[in-house]
Design a protein around this motif. Structure first.
Motif, PDB file in Angstrom:
ATOM      1  N   ALA B  77       0.824  -1.215  -0.115  1.00 33.43           N
ATOM      2  CA  ALA B  77       0.000  -0.276  -0.063  1.00 33.43           C
ATOM      3  C   ALA B  77       0.916   1.215   0.169  1.00 33.43           C
ATOM      4  O   ALA B  77       1.412   1.436   0.940  1.00 33.43           O
ATOM      5  CB  ALA B  77      -0.903   0.145   1.294  1.00 33.43           C
ATOM      6  N   THR B 127      11.084  -3.217   2.687  1.00 32.16           N
ATOM      7  CA  THR B 127      10.211  -3.277   3.613  1.00 32.16           C
ATOM      8  C   THR B 127       8.931  -4.024   3.050  1.00 32.16           C
ATOM      9  O   THR B 127       8.988  -4.183   1.742  1.00 32.16           O
ATOM     10  CB  THR B 127       9.907  -1.971   4.161  1.00 32.16           C
ATOM     11  OG1 THR B 127       9.329  -1.089   2.705  1.00 32.16           O
ATOM     12  CG2 THR B 127      11.302  -1.023   4.397  1.00 32.16           C
ATOM     13  N   ILE B 130       3.239  -2.504   6.831  1.00 35.97           N
ATOM     14  CA  ILE B 130       3.058  -1.000   7.307  1.00 35.97           C
ATOM     15  C   ILE B 130       4.543  -0.346   7.283  1.00 35.97           C
ATOM     16  O   ILE B 130       4.400   0.880   6.902  1.00 35.97           O
ATOM     17  CB  ILE B 130       3.148  -1.268   8.995  1.00 35.97           C
ATOM     18  CG1 ILE B 130       1.780  -2.068   9.268  1.00 35.97           C
ATOM     19  CG2 ILE B 130       3.249   0.082   9.755  1.00 35.97           C
ATOM     20  CD1 ILE B 130       0.509  -1.345   8.876  1.00 35.97           C
ATOM     21  N   TYR B 131       5.558  -0.958   6.953  1.00 34.03           N
ATOM     22  CA  TYR B 131       6.953  -0.258   6.989  1.00 34.03           C
ATOM     23  C   TYR B 131       6.841   0.301   5.474  1.00 34.03           C
ATOM     24  O   TYR B 131       7.366   1.401   5.348  1.00 34.03           O
ATOM     25  CB  TYR B 131       7.974  -1.170   6.968  1.00 34.03           C
ATOM     26  CG  TYR B 131       8.158  -1.613   8.520  1.00 34.03           C
ATOM     27  CD1 TYR B 131       9.346  -1.052   9.291  1.00 34.03           C
ATOM     28  CD2 TYR B 131       7.466  -2.972   8.969  1.00 34.03           C
ATOM     29  CE1 TYR B 131       9.424  -1.487  10.714  1.00 34.03           C
ATOM     30  CE2 TYR B 131       7.603  -3.182  10.408  1.00 34.03           C
ATOM     31  CZ  TYR B 131       8.546  -2.440  11.024  1.00 34.03           C
ATOM     32  OH  TYR B 131       8.666  -3.037  12.299  1.00 34.03           O
ATOM     33  N   LEU B 133       4.444   1.277   3.952  1.00 32.66           N
ATOM     34  CA  LEU B 133       3.472   2.308   3.852  1.00 32.66           C
ATOM     35  C   LEU B 133       4.002   3.525   4.565  1.00 32.66           C
ATOM     36  O   LEU B 133       4.036   4.820   3.823  1.00 32.66           O
ATOM     37  CB  LEU B 133       2.208   2.096   4.798  1.00 32.66           C
ATOM     38  CG  LEU B 133       0.954   2.890   4.629  1.00 32.66           C
ATOM     39  CD1 LEU B 133      -0.256   2.088   4.434  1.00 32.66           C
ATOM     40  CD2 LEU B 133       0.878   3.704   6.104  1.00 32.66           C
ATOM     41  N   MET B 134       4.945   3.440   5.565  1.00 31.46           N
ATOM     42  CA  MET B 134       5.402   4.401   6.231  1.00 31.46           C
ATOM     43  C   MET B 134       6.667   5.127   5.322  1.00 31.46           C
ATOM     44  O   MET B 134       6.641   6.316   5.288  1.00 31.46           O
ATOM     45  CB  MET B 134       5.979   4.190   7.633  1.00 31.46           C
ATOM     46  CG  MET B 134       5.104   3.920   8.765  1.00 31.46           C
ATOM     47  SD  MET B 134       5.926   3.339  10.074  1.00 31.46           S
ATOM     48  CE  MET B 134       7.380   4.409  10.120  1.00 31.46           C
TER      49      MET B 134
END
Lengths: 288, 353
Positions: B77, B127, B130-131, B133-134
């Motif tokens: 994402a 990554t 979540i990583y 995404l960040m």
């Protein structure tokens, strides 16, 4: 450019900004550590805390009252967000994170509607005025106070985590949610509590930070970027990582702004890129 | 990963048995009808405003499709894709302001797209979840910061105006056909890549990175390639948008734009071929209608986003597909192989994480 006084001044600037970053990043990293949520509304919580803090400080002239008001207001907001929204998608990482983006939009826009678009800073009546003078070096007491607050909160967090029953539950929850739930701990409320504590830390940062950088529309994304960079460098979920990352980014940012102002925006980004390429989980992070 | 809920529909379809001839015919006919209407649109007595609105939808749909490819097939994402499109737009705009011809605009747009996408990909390829995404969020914010602060090149807050598009698509309706062709080609490209062995490997990585790694796949290079493909499509959409509006400003690179893209993808249906277009149509229409009457547009956007994630995660197209399958199951009698596959635990990728 390399005079000792100048270097000391910049180092102090870096450390005080790093202290503010720690207040910001510790909440973000704590929430991730237990709940696996990268709370992208963290910047908005900071912003909301900052505005409320400034308003209350202007009314009362008392910084402590302002901080308490900001913490309570943001804490309640976080409670509503956690119980009203996040619980419905518990355990699904991506929806959880994306929900916080939506929350951030709403909070930031409502702040704009309520507090307007002008930058706001803490009134002089509520800040600590005057400066420390050591020989040729003068430094404002307020920034030293910010460092002190960050150190006190950092130590408090470490002590709570390592010495108390609550800390033990949280540490156990990070490692194995099912077991700690089976042992009779209501992990759902531990999650909620953690989310509120994280938001409260952002509110403290927002209020105290309003004495250093003004609260204004767009600040939520700016501080979120700094906080993300800090926790990516330090490792998500690690409070010591947040401390190290904050000091590192604070110092780099201060010296970059003094020496190479045109590139200052990228200098915080370079160490993040380096860490990501070499250690994708961050300096103190565990594998996802 | 916990992306299971978001990519559910796609997993089902790729693991399921080949779709029946009837389903295929229905799909082809509806695509042909939609394309026919799209081609005839300028002749249906529509105003320039309507054509311009549809052009906006097609460009947004293409950009959303590039995000959808990453989320649906790659499980990645991206919250920074607006930055890639904006980089391309800035490349073209800068070339235009230097008085270069449209050919050079394309070269500069492609150049900035490739550089920016490569940086994104390089930083994020190791990554996941979540990583990822960040990291994409952070890089996107840096692109925004660049657009905002490097004012000698980007015009700062005011952006760059007066970008000229090539003469042969200067008219609004010729430009519309150009965008339509671009949309069809871009969607086709993503569709073909998604169904190639490369796409299959990518979904394998999405479902279990460790398994694919132990099978000998170079996971980072697959992710980087997927990111480059997605980025090039996004960059093309960025070029189209700057040619459409003759204008680019930092807000094109902002987090809000990137989030809107995710909204479009989820609203339409993650992993579906036409979901992004449907999502883009809804968002663009709501945006254009609401921005006239509601000042607190970001609040409305945030609320829409929250509601979509809470209640409509399969999206419009995804939900329709589900409905259609249920309807077919009822009309076809006893459950066939496809239904068994659909209900088997292997289709839930959360078990393989």
């Amino acid at each position: 450019m390399f005079e000792p006084v100048f270097l000391a001044q910049q180092a102090l600037n870096g450390l005080s900004f790093g202290a503010l970053l720690f207040l910001l990043a510790s909440g973000l990293t704590l929430v991730f550590g237990l709940m696996r949520i990268v709370n992208l509304a963290h910047g908005a919580f900071y912003m909301l805390g900052g505005y409320i803090g400034v308003v209350i400080a202007t009314l009362t002239g008392n910084l402590l009252v302002a901080v308490i008001a900001a913490v309570v207001a943001v804490g309640i907001t976080a409670l509503v967000v956690e119980v009203g929204l996040l619980r419905f998608v518990r355990g699904q990482e991506l929806p959880e994170v994306l929900l916080t983006v939506g929350v951030s939009f709403v909070i930031a826009d409502l702040c704009l509607a309520i507090f307007g678009g002008d930058p706001r800073t803490l009134p002089v009546s509520a800040t600590i005025t005057g400066s420390l003078t050591i020989g040729p070096l003068t430094y404002p007491w307020y920034r030293i106070f910010v460092m002190a607050v960050a150190i006190v909160i950092g130590i408090a967090l470490a002590l709570v985590q390592s010495r108390t029953r609550v800390g033990a539950i949280v540490r156990a929850g990070v490692d194995d949610r099912e077991i700690i739930a089976a042992m009779g701990v209501n992990i759902r409320w531990v999650f909620t509590g953690m989310f509120v504590v994280g938001a409260a830390l952002a509110a403290i940062g927002g209020t105290i930070g309003a004495g250093m950088i003004s609260v204004r529309p767009g600040i939520q994304d700016e501080v979120l970027l700094y906080a993300l960079v800090v926790v990516i460098i330090g490792g998500l979920g690690s409070v010591p990582g947040a401390a190290v990352g904050s000091v590192l980014i604070g110092l780099i940012d201060a010296f970059a702004k003094a020496w190479i102002p045109d590139l200052a925006y990228f200098t915080i980004f370079a160490p993040m890129a380096l860490v990501l390429v070499l250690r994708p989980t961050g300096l103190f992070g565990k594998a996802a | 990963m916990m992306l299971a809920k978001l990519v559910e529909t796609r997993t089902v379809r790729t693991l399921g048995a080949p779709r029946s001839a009837r389903t295929r015919i229905i799909t082809l006919v509806s695509i042909a009808v939609a394309l026919g209407i799209a081609l005839a649109l300028p002749y249906l007595g529509t105003t320039a405003y309507v054509i311009s609105l549809v052009t906006t939808i097609l460009i947004a749909g293409l950009l959303a499709a590039s995000v959808n490819f990453l989320v649906g097939d790659g499980g990645m994402a991206s919250l920074g894709h607006a930055g890639i499109a904006a980089a391309s737009a800035y490349g073209a705009a800068w070339a235009s302001r230097q008085g270069m011809d449209p050919g050079m605009q394309v070269v500069f747009a492609l150049g900035t797209t490739l550089v920016v996408t490569f940086v994104y990909g390089l930083l994020s390829m190791r990554t996941s979840g979540i990583y990822f995404l960040m990291v994409t969020l952070a890089v996107g914010m840096v692109v925004f910061g660049l657009a905002y602060r490097l004012s000698s090149v980007t015009g700062g807050e005011n952006g760059i105006t007066g970008i000229r598009r090539p003469d042969f698509i200067a008219e609004y309706w010729t430009f519309y056909y150009f965008v339509l062709a671009g949309f069809v080609l871009g969607t086709l490209l993503l569709w073909v890549v998604g169904r190639s062995p490369f796409g299959a490997s990518l979904r394998g990585i999405r479902d279990s990175e460790s398994r694919m790694r132990s099978l000998g796949y170079s996971v980072p290079s697959y992710k980087l390639s997927a990111f480059m493909i997605s980025g090039i499509v996004a960059g093309f959409a960025g070029l189209l948008s700057v040619w459409h509006t003759h204008f680019v400003s930092p807000s094109a690179a902002g987090v809000h734009r990137s989030v809107l893209l995710i909204v479009m993808v989820i609203l339409g249906g993650v992993g579906t071929t036409f979901g992004p277009l449907v999502g883009a149509a809804i968002v663009v229409l709501v945006e254009n209608v609401l921005s006239n009457s509601v000042e607190r547009w970001p609040t409305v956007l945030g609320l829409i986003f929250i509601l979509v994630i809470l209640f409509a995660r399969a999206g419009v197209v995804g939900s329709l597909q589900k409905l259609f399958r249920r309807w077919r199951r009822r009309s076809d009698g006893p459950p066939g192989e496809q239904d068994l596959l659909e209900n088997s635990p292997t289709t839930d990728s959360s078990h393989t994480a």
